[in-house]
Design a protein around this motif. Structure first.
Motif, PDB file in Angstrom:
ATOM      1  N   GLY A   1       3.301  -3.784   0.092  1.00  0.00           N
ATOM      2  CA  GLY A   1       2.160  -4.253   0.876  1.00  0.00           C
ATOM      3  C   GLY A   1       1.784  -3.296   1.980  1.00  0.00           C
ATOM      4  O   GLY A   1       0.596  -3.052   2.239  1.00  0.00           O
ATOM      5  N   ASP A   2       2.790  -2.707   2.649  1.00  0.00           N
ATOM      6  CA  ASP A   2       2.505  -1.789   3.763  1.00  0.00           C
ATOM      7  C   ASP A   2       1.771  -0.537   3.293  1.00  0.00           C
ATOM      8  O   ASP A   2       0.950   0.025   4.038  1.00  0.00           O
ATOM      9  N   ARG A   3       2.078  -0.097   2.076  1.00  0.00           N
ATOM     10  CA  ARG A   3       1.376   1.069   1.533  1.00  0.00           C
ATOM     11  C   ARG A   3      -0.111   0.745   1.356  1.00  0.00           C
ATOM     12  O   ARG A   3      -0.982   1.565   1.698  1.00  0.00           O
ATOM     13  N   ILE A   4      -0.402  -0.452   0.852  1.00  0.00           N
ATOM     14  CA  ILE A   4      -1.792  -0.875   0.640  1.00  0.00           C
ATOM     15  C   ILE A   4      -2.516  -0.978   1.980  1.00  0.00           C
ATOM     16  O   ILE A   4      -3.644  -0.507   2.132  1.00  0.00           O
ATOM     17  N   ARG A   5      -1.845  -1.558   2.981  1.00  0.00           N
ATOM     18  CA  ARG A   5      -2.450  -1.692   4.306  1.00  0.00           C
ATOM     19  C   ARG A   5      -2.812  -0.324   4.893  1.00  0.00           C
ATOM     20  O   ARG A   5      -3.903  -0.121   5.418  1.00  0.00           O
ATOM     21  N   GLU A   6      -1.873   0.608   4.788  1.00  0.00           N
ATOM     22  CA  GLU A   6      -2.072   1.947   5.348  1.00  0.00           C
ATOM     23  C   GLU A   6      -3.239   2.652   4.669  1.00  0.00           C
ATOM     24  O   GLU A   6      -4.105   3.238   5.338  1.00  0.00           O
ATOM     25  N   ILE A   7      -3.272   2.594   3.341  1.00  0.00           N
ATOM     26  CA  ILE A   7      -4.353   3.242   2.584  1.00  0.00           C
ATOM     27  C   ILE A   7      -5.697   2.607   2.933  1.00  0.00           C
ATOM     28  O   ILE A   7      -6.693   3.298   3.182  1.00  0.00           O
TER      29      ILE A   7
END
Length: 268
Positions: free
Chosen positions: A144-150
């Motif tokens: 989830g954090d990867r999606i948020r960052e992108i």
């Protein structure tokens, strides 16, 4: 011709009819449900915002909702991958009343934002997008954090060119590109800070629906009333309403405010 819910429902049913679709009108909720019988998936149209928009732009309001529904129905039921499509992942703002899971009970990826709003995440599909959910994340083994960052990185890359207007000594800036992410610009913190540096009075922000963001340079009490009227008007006519409330932007924080009329305001 004076448009009402019954006439609008009949027009939408006629223009959206297909042998694989069913329609269900709920007179109490004033909604029309359109469903694909093959997939069991569908979309519920709230009729009052379309009627409000019809008052302003007539047939264009119906054309817009038809396009929106057709695109949404085309997306439903298909498998969509995020792999290699990092440039097409964006945050979208929704009201706190927006469902936190799909109709099948599959939770969406979302974060709290303000007392009025939440942040969801979407994969852009060209003419429409689909919200990213837990099944999609697990299937592709993403975090989830990867999606948020992108998503937030991509939001910062969106155009921030605005139109402006002066009303009763107050400046109002409008961003309305209709790319589906106009309200998402509220997550671009560096842009908000840049705008704050330009503001001579009090900075207020409104995101009445997903396809507009209003920034106000409020220099007198009348400015609050004008902003409240603008926000309510946009909120009533948007396909994806968010909130009719406005926000004060102070010390890099957004605080919802009620504007009570007669030039009085009160923080929530």
């Amino acid at each position: 011709m004076k448009m009402d819910s019954t006439k609008l429902k009949n027009i939408l049913k006629e223009r959206l009819k297909d042998e694989n679709r069913t329609f269900q009108f709920d007179s109490k909720q004033d909604t029309l449900r359109v469903e694909n019988v093959k997939t069991g998936k569908g979309i519920t149209i709230e009729l009052p915002p379309v009627l409000a928009n019809y008052e302003n732009v007539q047939e264009k309001a119906i054309d817009e909702i038809i396009y929106y529904v057709e695109e949404a129905l085309n997306v439903m039921g298909g498998e969509h991958s995020m792999e290699g499509k990092e440039k097409f992942i964006f945050p979208v703002i929704r009201s706190t009343s927006f469902p936190m899971e799909s109709e099948e009970g599959n939770p969406f990826l979302f974060d709290e934002h303000t007392a009025e709003t939440r942040i969801f995440y979407a994969l852009d599909l060209g003419k429409t997008y689909r919200l990213i959910d837990e099944k999609m994340i697990q299937r592709e083994n993403w975090q989830g954090d990867r999606i948020r960052e992108i998503a937030l990185f991509n939001a910062r890359s969106l155009s921030t060119e605005m139109k402006s207007d002066i009303v009763a000594g107050n400046a109002f800036y409008f961003l309305n590109t209709n790319d589906g992410y106009d309200a998402s610009r509220i997550l671009n913190e560096s842009w908000l800070r840049e705008m704050k540096d330009k503001i001579e009075g009090t900075m207020a922000v409104a995101i009445p629906h997903q396809d507009v963001i209003i920034i106000a340079d409020v220099k007198n009490d009348t400015g609050y009333d004008i902003l409240a009227q603008m926000a309510m008007s946009f909120f009533a006519s948007g396909h994806v309403p968010i909130t009719a409330l406005s926000f004060l932007y102070e010390e890099n924080e957004l605080e919802p405010i009620f504007i009570m009329g007669k030039n009085k305001k009160r923080e929530q």
